[in-house]
Motif scaffolding. Sequence first.
Motif, PDB file in Angstrom:
ATOM      1  N   THR A   1       9.988 -28.539  71.602  1.00 13.70           N
ATOM      2  CA  THR A   1       9.194 -29.816  71.753  1.00 13.70           C
ATOM      3  C   THR A   1       8.206 -29.741  73.162  1.00 13.70           C
ATOM      4  O   THR A   1       7.226 -29.993  72.707  1.00 13.70           O
ATOM      5  CB  THR A   1       9.871 -30.993  71.608  1.00 13.70           C
ATOM      6  OG1 THR A   1      10.593 -30.942  70.165  1.00 13.70           O
ATOM      7  CG2 THR A   1       9.097 -32.321  71.759  1.00 13.70           C
TER       8      THR A   1
ATOM      9  N   GLN B   1       8.511 -35.665  65.055  1.00 11.60           N
ATOM     10  CA  GLN B   1       9.914 -35.709  64.576  1.00 11.60           C
ATOM     11  C   GLN B   1      10.218 -37.037  63.772  1.00 11.60           C
ATOM     12  O   GLN B   1      10.810 -37.057  62.600  1.00 11.60           O
ATOM     13  CB  GLN B   1      10.972 -35.462  65.516  1.00 11.60           C
ATOM     14  CG  GLN B   1      12.453 -34.720  65.231  1.00 11.60           C
ATOM     15  CD  GLN B   1      12.863 -34.004  66.574  1.00 11.60           C
ATOM     16  OE1 GLN B   1      12.227 -33.947  67.570  1.00 11.60           O
ATOM     17  NE2 GLN B   1      14.019 -33.619  66.281  1.00 11.60           N
TER      18      GLN B   1
ATOM     19  N   ASP C   1       6.686 -31.172  64.235  1.00 12.46           N
ATOM     20  CA  ASP C   1       7.947 -30.793  65.122  1.00 12.46           C
ATOM     21  C   ASP C   1       9.068 -31.590  64.101  1.00 12.46           C
ATOM     22  O   ASP C   1       9.516 -32.543  63.930  1.00 12.46           O
ATOM     23  CB  ASP C   1       7.966 -31.545  66.393  1.00 12.46           C
ATOM     24  CG  ASP C   1       8.867 -31.471  67.217  1.00 12.46           C
ATOM     25  OD1 ASP C   1       9.963 -30.674  67.134  1.00 12.46           O
ATOM     26  OD2 ASP C   1       8.847 -31.754  68.310  1.00 12.46           O
ATOM     27  N   GLU C   2       9.995 -30.474  63.549  1.00 14.66           N
ATOM     28  CA  GLU C   2      11.026 -30.899  62.552  1.00 14.66           C
ATOM     29  C   GLU C   2      10.565 -31.977  61.808  1.00 14.66           C
ATOM     30  O   GLU C   2      11.323 -33.184  61.508  1.00 14.66           O
ATOM     31  CB  GLU C   2      12.141 -31.246  63.624  1.00 14.66           C
ATOM     32  CG  GLU C   2      12.353 -30.277  64.723  1.00 14.66           C
ATOM     33  CD  GLU C   2      14.083 -29.772  64.787  1.00 14.66           C
ATOM     34  OE1 GLU C   2      14.778 -30.020  64.179  1.00 14.66           O
ATOM     35  OE2 GLU C   2      14.114 -29.355  66.020  1.00 14.66           O
TER      36      GLU C   2
HETATM   37 MG   LIG Z   1      12.630 -31.031  69.693  1.00 14.29          MG
END
Ligand SMILES: [Mg+2]
Length: 369
Positions: free
Chosen positions: A46, A85, A161-162
């Motif tokens: 991240t 995320q 991000d994920e």
């Molecule tokens: Mg992360």
Amino acid sequence: MTQTSAVRLRGITKSFGSNLVVEPLDLEIGRNEFFSILGPSGCGKTTLMRMITGFETPTAGSVELDGKTVDRVPTRQRDLNMLFQSYALFPHLSVYENVAFELRVRKTAKAELDRRVREALALVRLEDFPQRKPSELSGGQRQRVALARAVVGRPAVVLLDEPLGALDQKLRKEMQFELKRMQREVGITFIYVTHDQEEALTMSDRIAVMSKGRVLQVAGPTEIYDAPNSRFVASFIGSCNLIDAVMSSADTVEVAGLGPVPATVTGGFATGTQVVVAVRPERMTLTDRPTEGSFAGVISERVFLGDEWTYHVKTGGTELTVRVPSGETSAALATLPEGGQVWVSWPTAAGRVLPADDTTSPSLIGSPA
Ligand SMILES: [Mg+2]
Ligand SMILES: Nc1ncnc2c1ncn2[C@@H]1O[C@H](COP(=O)(O)OP(=O)(O)O)[C@@H](O)[C@H]1O
């Protein structure tokens, strides 16, 4: 003339106080590439993404987008978008207005805005529900709205991000294919962060494998899987036998209790060096009688997984994992109980010699671009 990359990082580094979380890194990501950053939680993924977006200021190094340094360019003015995320939709706005939001802020002309929003909704297959509110959508549909919102402005780069972290397993699988399809359709560079190796293998053109703030290897999915350059990469992606061994000459590897084992030595290891021989379980062959170059062992456990059997075999002092596709199990092998005598072999090309510690192989460090 060299073609400019979508993203180029030069010596990018990040410390929080005395904590070095991203070690100096050079990386080039091509236009229209689906590029994944794969590594366990806390390895710095991240932080690396946030430096590309400009949310985080690098401690050292520089970021280039489309051939231009953006170190002094604020996030808003960088030609990119990031899907976090934990994305949030505006709960009081319709699907349509959620996607249109950024274009309205930019005062995009009405007809153009409508065209772009409809196009983005079609891309994520939500064209039938423009007037629904987020609360009237499933988790997967909400995720698609967030995706439409990330690409509606057609940025050069989208960082994810994920993004599938909150979805259940079945939906994740579906979305993996959808994301890949979508990325091909829009021709936007995707930088995709995940800790899930299967996800990275499924979708990516190239993968950067990270551990503890370092990028260990950058390569395509098959190369990452077949030719890992370090113990970490070999064990993090798929499962792998890591057999402790020692270089008994420049091109021979010996395992205590087994003697010399088949392995391709790519050089760079002095005689006497401790190494590991990495062999994928599916590259090993199990037989109920000796074959040329095989090692005798005893079945310590076997597990039926439907499409395959996983055998744990004790040979010498080493426990090996061998995968046998269900259809290929011989009758003789199938009737052997735990404790039964077996023989294990593998081709020379299936054994990769890697450093015993966490470093990358001196002869196997790929160019980062
Ligand atoms: Mg992360
Ligand atoms: N703002 C911050 N201040 C201090 N430490 C941070 C900050 N952001 C991240 N870290 C630390 O940096 C390391 C990497 O974090 P992160 O980039 O979030 O990893 P990942 O995304 O791979 O899980 C972690 O040890 C984390 O605690």
